[in-house]
Design an enzyme around this catalytic site. Sequence first.
Site, PDB file in Angstrom:
ATOM      1  N   ARG A  59     -22.078  16.508  65.048  1.00 63.10           N
ATOM      2  CA  ARG A  59     -20.632  16.392  64.822  1.00 63.10           C
ATOM      3  C   ARG A  59     -20.327  16.172  63.341  1.00 63.10           C
ATOM      4  NH1 ARG A  59     -22.611  11.615  66.354  1.00 63.10           N
ATOM      5  NH2 ARG A  59     -21.791   9.661  65.497  1.00 63.10           N
ATOM      6  N   HIS A  60     -21.280  15.566  62.634  1.00 67.24           N
ATOM      7  CA  HIS A  60     -21.046  15.303  61.212  1.00 67.24           C
ATOM      8  C   HIS A  60     -21.043  16.606  60.393  1.00 67.24           C
ATOM      9  CE1 HIS A  60     -21.271  11.100  62.052  1.00 67.24           C
ATOM     10  NE2 HIS A  60     -22.498  11.209  62.547  1.00 67.24           N
ATOM     11  N   ASP A 108     -23.300   7.393  31.530  1.00 64.37           N
ATOM     12  CA  ASP A 108     -22.633   7.289  30.236  1.00 64.37           C
ATOM     13  C   ASP A 108     -23.238   6.073  29.524  1.00 64.37           C
ATOM     14  OD1 ASP A 108     -21.483   5.081  31.429  1.00 64.37           O
ATOM     15  OD2 ASP A 108     -19.403   5.696  31.086  1.00 64.37           O
ATOM     16  N   HIS A 109     -22.585   5.615  28.448  1.00 65.33           N
ATOM     17  CA  HIS A 109     -23.150   4.478  27.704  1.00 65.33           C
ATOM     18  C   HIS A 109     -23.206   3.219  28.564  1.00 65.33           C
ATOM     19  CE1 HIS A 109     -18.807   4.660  27.244  1.00 65.33           C
ATOM     20  NE2 HIS A 109     -18.807   3.349  27.118  1.00 65.33           N
ATOM     21  N   CYS A 130     -21.992   5.048  35.773  1.00 62.00           N
ATOM     22  CA  CYS A 130     -21.116   4.624  34.681  1.00 62.00           C
ATOM     23  C   CYS A 130     -20.841   3.134  34.882  1.00 62.00           C
ATOM     24  CB  CYS A 130     -19.849   5.474  34.602  1.00 62.00           C
ATOM     25  SG  CYS A 130     -18.776   5.414  36.043  1.00 62.00           S
ATOM     26  N   HIS A 169     -24.097  10.640  57.539  1.00 62.45           N
ATOM     27  CA  HIS A 169     -22.821  11.152  58.057  1.00 62.45           C
ATOM     28  C   HIS A 169     -22.158  12.184  57.147  1.00 62.45           C
ATOM     29  CE1 HIS A 169     -21.933   7.519  60.919  1.00 62.45           C
ATOM     30  NE2 HIS A 169     -23.182   7.947  61.005  1.00 62.45           N
ATOM     31  N   ARG A 212     -17.607  18.089  60.469  1.00 61.13           N
ATOM     32  CA  ARG A 212     -16.666  17.352  59.620  1.00 61.13           C
ATOM     33  C   ARG A 212     -16.931  17.618  58.137  1.00 61.13           C
ATOM     34  NH1 ARG A 212     -17.669  12.184  63.544  1.00 61.13           N
ATOM     35  NH2 ARG A 212     -16.386  12.966  65.247  1.00 61.13           N
ATOM     36  N   THR A 269     -18.287   1.495  36.383  1.00 66.09           N
ATOM     37  CA  THR A 269     -17.862   1.210  37.758  1.00 66.09           C
ATOM     38  C   THR A 269     -18.431   2.179  38.779  1.00 66.09           C
ATOM     39  OG1 THR A 269     -15.976   2.671  37.477  1.00 66.09           O
ATOM     40  CG2 THR A 269     -15.626   0.323  36.954  1.00 66.09           C
ATOM     41  N   GLY A 298     -15.411   6.739  37.698  1.00 66.07           N
ATOM     42  CA  GLY A 298     -15.141   7.943  36.910  1.00 66.07           C
ATOM     43  C   GLY A 298     -16.151   9.039  37.196  1.00 66.07           C
TER      44      GLY A 298
HETATM   45  C1  RB5 Z   1     -16.641   2.858  30.076  1.00 70.00           C
HETATM   46  O1  RB5 Z   1     -16.120   1.735  29.450  1.00 70.00           O
HETATM   47  C2  RB5 Z   1     -16.122   2.956  31.503  1.00 70.00           C
HETATM   48  O2  RB5 Z   1     -14.765   3.263  31.519  1.00 70.00           O
HETATM   49  C3  RB5 Z   1     -16.901   3.987  32.276  1.00 70.00           C
HETATM   50  O3  RB5 Z   1     -18.256   3.674  32.235  1.00 70.00           O
HETATM   51  C4  RB5 Z   1     -16.594   4.118  33.762  1.00 70.00           C
HETATM   52  O4  RB5 Z   1     -16.602   2.873  34.381  1.00 70.00           O
HETATM   53  C5  RB5 Z   1     -15.448   4.936  34.131  1.00 70.00           C
HETATM   54  O5  RB5 Z   1     -15.147   5.142  35.306  1.00 70.00           O
END
Ligand code: RB5
Length: 144
Positions: A134-135, A11-12, A67, A100, A138, A69, A72
């Site tokens: 085994r993996h 994403d951005h 993204c 795994h 699972r 984090t 998402g």
């Molecule tokens: C964008 O601000 C942020 O929410 C997105 O990139 C991401 O981290 C969502 O999980």
Amino acid sequence: MAGDTVFIASDHAGFGLKQALCVDLAARGFRMEDLGPQAAESCDYPVFAHALCARVAADNGRGILICGTGIGMCMAANRHRGIRAALCTNEYAARACRAHNNANVLCLGARVTAPPLAADLAELFLRTAFEGGRHARRVALIED
Ligand code: RB5
């Protein structure tokens, strides 16, 4: 050959890291296909997650989603049957998610992981084989 291409999308918030990884991973010998976005304007990460997962599933291939984090993207990707997306922030996880869990999508957080480490995590993810055994049992139990 099917499965050789590494799909990548963001994403951005992940745009800058995506651009850097396209260059870095190509230099490390991987054939990259950039599924967007093509500019850093604000956009919605699930749109790109769903597009990439459709290509990974059709190609029986591998993908990288970025993204802010990585969270998402990972949530959206794991809604797809046959997609096993792993959010990784360290080398142990990047290796283990392949060995795994047979992960086929790596998720990275551009606001969490610096570009040099992100490139190393991506290379580990792309070069580590699934151990099976085994993996495999699972992993098969994940799909309903
Ligand atoms: C964008 O601000 C942020 O929410 C997105 O990139 C991401 O981290 C969502 O999980």
